[in-house]
Design a protein around this motif. Structure first.
Motif, PDB file in Angstrom:
ATOM      1  N   MET A  68       0.846  -1.202   0.000  1.00 39.97           N
ATOM      2  CA  MET A  68       0.000   0.000   0.000  1.00 39.97           C
ATOM      3  C   MET A  68       0.875   1.242   0.000  1.00 39.97           C
ATOM      4  O   MET A  68       1.766   1.385   0.845  1.00 39.97           O
ATOM      5  N   THR A  69       0.629   2.144  -0.940  1.00 39.24           N
ATOM      6  CA  THR A  69       1.379   3.391  -1.011  1.00 39.24           C
ATOM      7  C   THR A  69       0.752   4.425  -0.086  1.00 39.24           C
ATOM      8  O   THR A  69      -0.396   4.274   0.360  1.00 39.24           O
ATOM      9  N   VAL A  70       1.491   5.497   0.175  1.00 40.00           N
ATOM     10  CA  VAL A  70       0.964   6.555   1.037  1.00 40.00           C
ATOM     11  C   VAL A  70      -0.299   7.184   0.453  1.00 40.00           C
ATOM     12  O   VAL A  70      -1.302   7.351   1.168  1.00 40.00           O
ATOM     13  N   PRO A  71      -0.319   7.563  -0.835  1.00 40.87           N
ATOM     14  CA  PRO A  71      -1.555   8.146  -1.397  1.00 40.87           C
ATOM     15  C   PRO A  71      -2.755   7.212  -1.306  1.00 40.87           C
ATOM     16  O   PRO A  71      -3.871   7.645  -0.983  1.00 40.87           O
ATOM     17  N   ALA A 103      -3.195   4.813   0.853  1.00 42.96           N
ATOM     18  CA  ALA A 103      -3.557   4.676   2.265  1.00 42.96           C
ATOM     19  C   ALA A 103      -4.405   5.865   2.716  1.00 42.96           C
ATOM     20  O   ALA A 103      -5.416   5.698   3.414  1.00 42.96           O
ATOM     21  N   ILE A 104      -4.006   7.054   2.300  1.00 40.02           N
ATOM     22  CA  ILE A 104      -4.759   8.260   2.666  1.00 40.02           C
ATOM     23  C   ILE A 104      -6.155   8.226   2.054  1.00 40.02           C
ATOM     24  O   ILE A 104      -7.157   8.541   2.714  1.00 40.02           O
ATOM     25  N   ALA A 105      -6.240   7.829   0.773  1.00 42.52           N
ATOM     26  CA  ALA A 105      -7.534   7.778   0.095  1.00 42.52           C
ATOM     27  C   ALA A 105      -8.460   6.751   0.748  1.00 42.52           C
ATOM     28  O   ALA A 105      -9.653   7.011   0.957  1.00 42.52           O
ATOM     29  N   SER A 106      -7.914   5.594   1.075  1.00 40.74           N
ATOM     30  CA  SER A 106      -8.739   4.546   1.693  1.00 40.74           C
ATOM     31  C   SER A 106      -9.219   4.972   3.075  1.00 40.74           C
ATOM     32  O   SER A 106     -10.385   4.764   3.439  1.00 40.74           O
ATOM     33  N   ALA A 160      -9.638   7.989   4.096  1.00 39.07           N
ATOM     34  CA  ALA A 160     -10.592   9.084   3.935  1.00 39.07           C
ATOM     35  C   ALA A 160     -12.006   8.550   3.739  1.00 39.07           C
ATOM     36  O   ALA A 160     -12.975   9.131   4.241  1.00 39.07           O
ATOM     37  N   VAL A 161     -12.130   7.422   3.011  1.00 36.10           N
ATOM     38  CA  VAL A 161     -13.450   6.830   2.799  1.00 36.10           C
ATOM     39  C   VAL A 161     -14.025   6.326   4.125  1.00 36.10           C
ATOM     40  O   VAL A 161     -15.176   6.605   4.470  1.00 36.10           O
ATOM     41  N   VAL A 162     -13.201   5.598   4.884  1.00 31.11           N
ATOM     42  CA  VAL A 162     -13.661   5.042   6.158  1.00 31.11           C
ATOM     43  C   VAL A 162     -13.994   6.163   7.148  1.00 31.11           C
ATOM     44  O   VAL A 162     -15.051   6.155   7.797  1.00 31.11           O
ATOM     45  N   ALA A 163     -13.089   7.134   7.270  1.00 29.27           N
ATOM     46  CA  ALA A 163     -13.303   8.241   8.203  1.00 29.27           C
ATOM     47  C   ALA A 163     -14.503   9.084   7.790  1.00 29.27           C
ATOM     48  O   ALA A 163     -15.245   9.593   8.643  1.00 29.27           O
ATOM     49  N   GLY A 164     -14.708   9.231   6.483  1.00 29.66           N
ATOM     50  CA  GLY A 164     -15.851  10.007   6.008  1.00 29.66           C
ATOM     51  C   GLY A 164     -17.167   9.373   6.406  1.00 29.66           C
ATOM     52  O   GLY A 164     -18.120  10.063   6.798  1.00 29.66           O
ATOM     53  N   MET A 165     -17.218   8.056   6.320  1.00 28.81           N
ATOM     54  CA  MET A 165     -18.435   7.351   6.729  1.00 28.81           C
ATOM     55  C   MET A 165     -18.689   7.547   8.219  1.00 28.81           C
ATOM     56  O   MET A 165     -19.832   7.746   8.657  1.00 28.81           O
ATOM     57  N   LEU A 166     -17.626   7.499   9.013  1.00 27.37           N
ATOM     58  CA  LEU A 166     -17.770   7.703  10.452  1.00 27.37           C
ATOM     59  C   LEU A 166     -18.222   9.129  10.758  1.00 27.37           C
ATOM     60  O   LEU A 166     -19.032   9.356  11.658  1.00 27.37           O
ATOM     61  N   THR A 167     -17.713  10.085   9.993  1.00 21.19           N
ATOM     62  CA  THR A 167     -18.010  11.490  10.232  1.00 21.19           C
ATOM     63  C   THR A 167     -19.485  11.817  10.062  1.00 21.19           C
ATOM     64  O   THR A 167     -20.068  12.552  10.871  1.00 21.19           O
ATOM     65  N   VAL A 168     -20.103  11.273   9.017  1.00 19.15           N
ATOM     66  CA  VAL A 168     -21.484  11.637   8.713  1.00 19.15           C
ATOM     67  C   VAL A 168     -22.503  10.814   9.501  1.00 19.15           C
ATOM     68  O   VAL A 168     -23.703  11.099   9.435  1.00 19.15           O
ATOM     69  N   MET A 169     -22.027   9.832  10.248  1.00 21.26           N
ATOM     70  CA  MET A 169     -22.962   9.063  11.088  1.00 21.26           C
ATOM     71  C   MET A 169     -23.428   9.915  12.255  1.00 21.26           C
ATOM     72  O   MET A 169     -22.621  10.531  12.944  1.00 21.26           O
ATOM     73  N   PRO A 170     -24.747  10.004  12.491  1.00 22.36           N
ATOM     74  CA  PRO A 170     -25.245  10.798  13.622  1.00 22.36           C
ATOM     75  C   PRO A 170     -24.678  10.268  14.939  1.00 22.36           C
ATOM     76  O   PRO A 170     -24.583   9.065  15.138  1.00 22.36           O
ATOM     77  N   GLY A 171     -24.296  11.179  15.801  1.00 22.18           N
ATOM     78  CA  GLY A 171     -23.735  10.761  17.081  1.00 22.18           C
ATOM     79  C   GLY A 171     -23.636  11.925  18.041  1.00 22.18           C
ATOM     80  O   GLY A 171     -24.181  13.015  17.806  1.00 22.18           O
ATOM     81  N   LEU A 172     -22.911  11.719  19.113  1.00 18.99           N
ATOM     82  CA  LEU A 172     -22.789  12.725  20.159  1.00 18.99           C
ATOM     83  C   LEU A 172     -22.138  14.004  19.652  1.00 18.99           C
ATOM     84  O   LEU A 172     -22.571  15.110  19.969  1.00 18.99           O
ATOM     85  N   ASP A 173     -21.069  13.877  18.831  1.00 22.27           N
ATOM     86  CA  ASP A 173     -20.373  15.061  18.326  1.00 22.27           C
ATOM     87  C   ASP A 173     -21.310  15.948  17.511  1.00 22.27           C
ATOM     88  O   ASP A 173     -21.344  17.170  17.684  1.00 22.27           O
ATOM     89  N   THR A 174     -22.073  15.329  16.621  1.00 22.90           N
ATOM     90  CA  THR A 174     -23.015  16.086  15.802  1.00 22.90           C
ATOM     91  C   THR A 174     -24.056  16.776  16.666  1.00 22.90           C
ATOM     92  O   THR A 174     -24.401  17.947  16.435  1.00 22.90           O
ATOM     93  N   ALA A 175     -24.553  16.062  17.670  1.00 21.53           N
ATOM     94  CA  ALA A 175     -25.567  16.636  18.554  1.00 21.53           C
ATOM     95  C   ALA A 175     -25.035  17.863  19.288  1.00 21.53           C
ATOM     96  O   ALA A 175     -25.734  18.879  19.415  1.00 21.53           O
TER      97      ALA A 175
END
Length: 222
Positions: free
Chosen positions: A1-4, A6-9, A11-26
Motif C-alpha cells: 500500500m502506497t501513502v496516497p 492509504a490516505i484515500a482509503s 478518507a473513505v472510512v473516516a468520512g463514513m464515520l463522520t457523517v454518522m449521527p452521534g454525540l459530536d453532531t448533537a
C-alpha cells in the motif's frame, strides 16, 4: 500500500464515520442553535482537536496500550461517562432555571427575552472549544476506533507518527466540512431556533440523551 492509496482509503472510512449521527453532531448542532455560529465552530474545533490527539496517540501505540489494559480502559470509560452525565445534568438544570425565570416574569416580552437570551447566556469561545475537546478525549470509542483502524493504513517503512498526524488531519478536514455545513445550514432557520422555548426544548432533549448515553457507557454498553 502506497501513502496516497492509504490516505484515500482512510478518507473513505473516516468520512463514513463522520457523517454518522452521534454525540459530536448533537453537540455541534446544539451549540449552533443555542449559542450561535462562532461558539458552534469553537465546539467543532474542540472535537477535531481531540480527534487529532487520538490519531497521534494511536500512531505511537498509546491507544493499543489502552485497549490492552482493561483497567485503563475502564478508568477512561468511567471518566467519560461521568463527564457526559455532568454535561447532561448541567443542560437540564439550565433548562429548569430558564423555565423558572420565565414563569416568574409571567412570560412578558417573550420575543425580546428570547433574543437577549442567546447573548446573555452565551459561553466563551474557549469554553466551547474545551467542551468539544473534553467530549472527544473522554470518549473511549474514539481510542478504540483509531487503535483498530489507523495501523491498517500505515504503509511499511513510513513514519508512524507522521502518518498518524496526516490521517487524523484528513479526518479533521472531513469533520470540518461536515460540521461547517451543519452550522451554516442551521443559521438559515436561526430566527426561529433562537426562541427561548426552542432552546429549552433542545437543552432538555440533548441533556437527557447525554445522561442516558453516559449511563450506557458506564455500564459498558455498546
Amino acid at each position: 500500500m502506497t501513502v496516497p492509496s492509504a490516505i484515500a482509503s482512510f478518507a473513505v472510512v473516516a468520512g463514513m464515520l463522520t457523517v454518522m449521527p452521534g454525540l459530536d453532531t448533537a453537540l455541534v448542532l446544539r451549540s449552533a442553535i443555542t449559542q450561535g455560529r462562532s461558539r458552534a465552530f469553537a465546539t467543532a474545533l474542540g472535537i477535531l482537536s481531540g480527534v487529532l490527539v487520538w490519531g497521534v496517540a494511536a500512531a505511537v501505540g498509546a491507544a493499543a496500550v489502552l485497549t490492552a489494559s482493561q483497567v485503563l480502559y475502564d478508568a477512561l470509560r468511567l471518566a467519560g461517562a461521568g463527564y457526559l452525565v455532568w454535561l447532561g445534568i448541567a443542560m437540564l438544570r439550565r433548562t429548569l432555571r430558564e423555565r423558572g425565570r420565565r414563569g416568574a416574569s409571567g412570560g412578558a416580552s417573550g420575543g425580546a427575552a428570547d433574543g437577549a437570551g442567546a447573548t446573555t447566556t452565551g459561553e466563551s469561545w474557549a469554553r466551547s472549544w474545551a467542551r468539544g475537546l473534553g467530549t472527544s478525549l473522554l470518549n473511549p470509542k474514539n481510542g478504540v476506533f483509531y487503535m483498530a483502524m489507523l495501523p491498517q493504513f500505515i504503509p511499511d517503512g513510513s513514519s508512524h507518527l507522521l502518518m498518524g498526524v496526516v490521517l487524523a488531519a484528513v479526518h479533521d478536514l472531513e469533520g470540518l466540512v461536515w460540521f461547517g455545513a451543519l452550522i451554516l445550514g442551521t443559521q438559515l432557520a436561526r430566527r426561529w431556533l433562537e426562541r427561548g422555548s426552542v432552546r429549552r426544548a433542545i437543552d432538555a432533549v440533548t441533556g437527557s440523551v447525554l445522561v442516558g448515553f453516559g449511563v450506557k457507557v458506564a455500564l459498558g454498553g455498546e
